[in-house]
Design a protein around this motif. Sequence first.
Motif, PDB file in Angstrom:
ATOM      1  N   LEU A 179      -5.916  -5.086  -2.643  1.00 45.73           N
ATOM      2  CA  LEU A 179      -4.764  -4.969  -3.333  1.00 45.73           C
ATOM      3  C   LEU A 179      -4.286  -3.944  -4.010  1.00 45.73           C
ATOM      4  O   LEU A 179      -5.291  -3.148  -4.551  1.00 45.73           O
ATOM      5  CB  LEU A 179      -4.558  -6.267  -4.378  1.00 45.73           C
ATOM      6  N   THR A 192      -1.854  -2.471  -6.595  1.00 51.59           N
ATOM      7  CA  THR A 192      -1.120  -2.778  -7.749  1.00 51.59           C
ATOM      8  C   THR A 192      -0.650  -1.677  -8.445  1.00 51.59           C
ATOM      9  O   THR A 192      -1.078  -0.677  -8.664  1.00 51.59           O
ATOM     10  CB  THR A 192      -1.569  -4.048  -8.471  1.00 51.59           C
ATOM     11  N   TYR A 203      -2.786 -12.479  -8.236  1.00 48.47           N
ATOM     12  CA  TYR A 203      -3.533 -11.996  -7.083  1.00 48.47           C
ATOM     13  C   TYR A 203      -2.986 -12.746  -5.863  1.00 48.47           C
ATOM     14  O   TYR A 203      -3.000 -11.940  -4.608  1.00 48.47           O
ATOM     15  CB  TYR A 203      -5.033 -12.048  -7.285  1.00 48.47           C
ATOM     16  N   ALA A 247       0.183 -11.305  -4.534  1.00 43.78           N
ATOM     17  CA  ALA A 247       0.060  -9.761  -4.235  1.00 43.78           C
ATOM     18  C   ALA A 247      -0.785  -9.845  -2.540  1.00 43.78           C
ATOM     19  O   ALA A 247      -0.219  -9.261  -1.802  1.00 43.78           O
ATOM     20  CB  ALA A 247      -1.017  -9.106  -4.980  1.00 43.78           C
ATOM     21  N   SER A 280       0.466  -6.653  -0.948  1.00 47.76           N
ATOM     22  CA  SER A 280       0.587  -5.884  -1.888  1.00 47.76           C
ATOM     23  C   SER A 280       2.163  -5.333  -2.098  1.00 47.76           C
ATOM     24  O   SER A 280       2.481  -4.256  -2.603  1.00 47.76           O
ATOM     25  CB  SER A 280      -0.180  -4.750  -1.929  1.00 47.76           C
ATOM     26  N   PRO A 284       5.824  -1.244  -4.393  1.00 45.54           N
ATOM     27  CA  PRO A 284       4.519  -0.586  -4.842  1.00 45.54           C
ATOM     28  C   PRO A 284       4.635   0.971  -5.385  1.00 45.54           C
ATOM     29  O   PRO A 284       5.780   1.489  -4.910  1.00 45.54           O
ATOM     30  CB  PRO A 284       3.681  -1.156  -3.681  1.00 45.54           C
TER      31      PRO A 284
END
Length: 361
Positions: A70, A72, A227, A230, A235, A240
């Motif tokens: 991921l 983030t 999570y 995502a 993601s 982002p």
Amino acid sequence: MKEVFNFSAGPAMLPKEVMEKAQSEFTNWRDLGCSVMEVSHRGKDFIEIAAKAEQDLRELLSIPSNYHVLFTHGGGRGQFAAVPLNLSKADDTSLHLVSGSWSKGAVDEANKYNRAVVVGQVSEKDGLHYIAPPQLSDIDQSAAYYHFCPNETVDGIAFDWLPESGKVPLVSDMSSTILSQPLDVAKHGVIYAGAQKNIGPSGLSVVIVREDLVGKARKETPSIFDYALAAKSDSMYNTPPTFSWYLAGLVFEWLKDMGGVDAMAKRNAEKAALLYSAIDSSDFYSSKVHPDNRSKMNVPFHLANAELDGLFLKQSQEAGLLALKGHRSVGGMRASIYNAMPVEGIVALVEFMREFERVNG
Ligand SMILES: *Cc1c(COP(=O)(O)O)cnc(C)c1O
């Protein structure tokens, strides 16, 4: 421009080749007539490089297919909160190995969301900072997870063993060590890292999480920290940090060109050995960390006479050796020597240290 070597702990220096590549396409990326930071994250061009960055990271770290990667927001500290929210309930216990100030920070944040228990911390051996592996028999097997930080950026304390956790998932804060050496991802539940030490610019963090730990977030988890959301949205649940992601991708390409993490580990070991041997071979400089636990990424050291600290910092900066001031909680000096720092930077630092000692010792 005079050549400088930047020893900043983070945001830290990036490879020169990466910066030059980014510069060369800064205003006209992929012949689109604009910058990568000015295009939609949902457009074909960005999605392509985002996917390639993930693929390259998977290759570099041999990440098994049952792990999500991921990209983030929220940095390392964001994960101090995201981990308890995703992996524990309010009355769960989380276990923590406290090897320095960042893993202590993770305890304080986890305590807001669960019951954080410290299972081991730094002690002394031969008068130096030392950390011993906690016994498996002391590890509560009903705990939700076991958090540790294998490289403490501020304290310069590191360990190369993996804590024994039984069936409790290991969660590792690798903000300042990820990609500096090979890593057995499969032994971990979650690995996370803020980008600004060894990956790219700040604003991005990378989370590597085993599939079975995803999808259990508490109801009150902010969506951007969940999570499962995502993972499901590649993601891109929200916008982002696109520029940081792009640059991270360039760093991953650079790492592959350099020979990957094995080659990096070799180079990093050489760099650290050069610097520690300069520190150890003189009474003028010292390290407070036991040789078993010396970080290869962040090297704090002290002058025997702290009254010379100011002069050392002034003259080192004039010599093009930047950001050597130690963290305010530790004092003295700290040289952060991540992947991007070339061996020449260490050679220049060691030469400066010898000359400084000759004049002032
Ligand atoms: C820098 C750092 C953090 C915090 O990162 P932020 O992105 O500033 O939140 C956490 N853990 C470690 C080991 C770090 O080096």
